[in-house]
Design a protein around this motif. Sequence first.
Motif, PDB file in Angstrom:
ATOM      1  N   ILE A 151       0.865  -1.172   0.000  1.00 46.94           N
ATOM      2  CA  ILE A 151       0.000   0.000   0.000  1.00 46.94           C
ATOM      3  C   ILE A 151       0.905   1.225   0.000  1.00 46.94           C
ATOM      4  O   ILE A 151       1.847   1.311   0.786  1.00 46.94           O
ATOM      5  CB  ILE A 151      -0.934   0.010   1.236  1.00 46.94           C
ATOM      6  CG1 ILE A 151      -1.825  -1.238   1.231  1.00 46.94           C
ATOM      7  CG2 ILE A 151      -1.774   1.285   1.264  1.00 46.94           C
ATOM      8  CD1 ILE A 151      -2.659  -1.414   2.483  1.00 46.94           C
ATOM      9  N   VAL A 152       0.616   2.160  -0.899  1.00 50.99           N
ATOM     10  CA  VAL A 152       1.439   3.356  -1.024  1.00 50.99           C
ATOM     11  C   VAL A 152       0.556   4.587  -0.811  1.00 50.99           C
ATOM     12  O   VAL A 152      -0.384   4.823  -1.573  1.00 50.99           O
ATOM     13  CB  VAL A 152       2.120   3.443  -2.407  1.00 50.99           C
ATOM     14  CG1 VAL A 152       3.033   4.668  -2.465  1.00 50.99           C
ATOM     15  CG2 VAL A 152       2.911   2.177  -2.703  1.00 50.99           C
ATOM     16  N   PHE A 153       0.867   5.348   0.216  1.00 51.75           N
ATOM     17  CA  PHE A 153       0.178   6.609   0.466  1.00 51.75           C
ATOM     18  C   PHE A 153       0.889   7.661  -0.381  1.00 51.75           C
ATOM     19  O   PHE A 153       2.082   7.904  -0.188  1.00 51.75           O
ATOM     20  CB  PHE A 153       0.255   6.976   1.952  1.00 51.75           C
ATOM     21  CG  PHE A 153      -0.549   6.080   2.848  1.00 51.75           C
ATOM     22  CD1 PHE A 153      -1.796   6.479   3.307  1.00 51.75           C
ATOM     23  CD2 PHE A 153      -0.064   4.841   3.241  1.00 51.75           C
ATOM     24  CE1 PHE A 153      -2.539   5.659   4.141  1.00 51.75           C
ATOM     25  CE2 PHE A 153      -0.806   4.015   4.079  1.00 51.75           C
ATOM     26  CZ  PHE A 153      -2.042   4.426   4.522  1.00 51.75           C
TER      27      PHE A 153
ATOM     28  N   PRO B 242       0.493  11.371  -1.070  1.00 53.07           N
ATOM     29  CA  PRO B 242      -0.165  12.661  -0.812  1.00 53.07           C
ATOM     30  C   PRO B 242      -0.077  13.639  -1.972  1.00 53.07           C
ATOM     31  O   PRO B 242      -1.021  14.394  -2.207  1.00 53.07           O
ATOM     32  CB  PRO B 242       0.580  13.208   0.407  1.00 53.07           C
ATOM     33  CG  PRO B 242       1.460  12.128   0.893  1.00 53.07           C
ATOM     34  CD  PRO B 242       1.536  11.055  -0.110  1.00 53.07           C
ATOM     35  N   ALA B 243       1.012  13.646  -2.714  1.00 53.40           N
ATOM     36  CA  ALA B 243       1.156  14.589  -3.830  1.00 53.40           C
ATOM     37  C   ALA B 243       0.126  14.325  -4.931  1.00 53.40           C
ATOM     38  O   ALA B 243      -0.226  15.224  -5.687  1.00 53.40           O
ATOM     39  CB  ALA B 243       2.568  14.511  -4.405  1.00 53.40           C
ATOM     40  N   LEU B 244      -0.373  13.087  -5.011  1.00 56.92           N
ATOM     41  CA  LEU B 244      -1.372  12.718  -6.018  1.00 56.92           C
ATOM     42  C   LEU B 244      -2.778  12.567  -5.435  1.00 56.92           C
ATOM     43  O   LEU B 244      -3.705  12.176  -6.144  1.00 56.92           O
ATOM     44  CB  LEU B 244      -0.974  11.395  -6.692  1.00 56.92           C
ATOM     45  CG  LEU B 244       0.361  11.390  -7.427  1.00 56.92           C
ATOM     46  CD1 LEU B 244       0.665   9.994  -7.956  1.00 56.92           C
ATOM     47  CD2 LEU B 244       0.353  12.405  -8.551  1.00 56.92           C
ATOM     48  N   ASP B 245      -2.924  12.831  -4.129  1.00 53.35           N
ATOM     49  CA  ASP B 245      -4.212  12.635  -3.443  1.00 53.35           C
ATOM     50  C   ASP B 245      -4.717  11.218  -3.667  1.00 53.35           C
ATOM     51  O   ASP B 245      -5.874  10.999  -4.039  1.00 53.35           O
ATOM     52  CB  ASP B 245      -5.267  13.638  -3.929  1.00 53.35           C
ATOM     53  CG  ASP B 245      -4.937  15.059  -3.520  1.00 53.35           C
ATOM     54  OD1 ASP B 245      -4.349  15.240  -2.442  1.00 53.35           O
ATOM     55  OD2 ASP B 245      -5.263  15.988  -4.273  1.00 53.35           O
ATOM     56  N   GLU B 246      -3.865  10.234  -3.410  1.00 50.14           N
ATOM     57  CA  GLU B 246      -4.204   8.847  -3.706  1.00 50.14           C
ATOM     58  C   GLU B 246      -3.542   7.892  -2.710  1.00 50.14           C
ATOM     59  O   GLU B 246      -2.439   8.129  -2.246  1.00 50.14           O
ATOM     60  CB  GLU B 246      -3.715   8.496  -5.113  1.00 50.14           C
ATOM     61  CG  GLU B 246      -3.940   7.060  -5.504  1.00 50.14           C
ATOM     62  CD  GLU B 246      -3.315   6.719  -6.841  1.00 50.14           C
ATOM     63  OE1 GLU B 246      -4.086   6.500  -7.790  1.00 50.14           O
ATOM     64  OE2 GLU B 246      -2.078   6.670  -6.930  1.00 50.14           O
ATOM     65  N   VAL B 247      -4.256   6.816  -2.420  1.00 48.58           N
ATOM     66  CA  VAL B 247      -3.666   5.666  -1.747  1.00 48.58           C
ATOM     67  C   VAL B 247      -3.623   4.574  -2.805  1.00 48.58           C
ATOM     68  O   VAL B 247      -4.655   4.201  -3.360  1.00 48.58           O
ATOM     69  CB  VAL B 247      -4.473   5.224  -0.511  1.00 48.58           C
ATOM     70  CG1 VAL B 247      -3.849   3.981   0.116  1.00 48.58           C
ATOM     71  CG2 VAL B 247      -4.545   6.347   0.517  1.00 48.58           C
ATOM     72  N   GLY B 248      -2.427   4.096  -3.100  1.00 46.23           N
ATOM     73  CA  GLY B 248      -2.247   3.130  -4.170  1.00 46.23           C
ATOM     74  C   GLY B 248      -2.175   1.705  -3.667  1.00 46.23           C
ATOM     75  O   GLY B 248      -1.635   1.428  -2.599  1.00 46.23           O
TER      76      GLY B 248
END
Length: 112
Positions: free
Chosen positions: A91-93, A95-101
């Motif tokens: 899981i990748v948070f 923040p710069a993309l406003d996304e949790v991957g």
Amino acid sequence: MKWSEPDVRILVDGEAFYAFVRSLKEKFKPSELGEVVMSVQEGQLVVTSKGGDLRLDCGDAPAIKARIYAGNFLALSKLAKQPQSDGRVKIVFRPALDEVGFPYDGARAKFE
């Protein structure tokens, strides 16, 4: 204003994570669940929702907190069918993309 911190990457038990997502999807509509909060704190991924909470060990990672609309979070149940080489899910948070991957997908998020 965009969050300028770097991405935070964690590995958690994929079976437990996706079982939690599936159980919420079976019991709740997105409108009933509201937002889902995912945070990393003290070596654990903490997922909090109106339908229940989940804590999974994730190792040493910086603290971070994201809010995800329930519909986007519940859509992650489809990812449980994707192969996991070692049983863990990355899981990748972001923040710069406003996304949790997640592997093969991502969910829009608001970071605090």
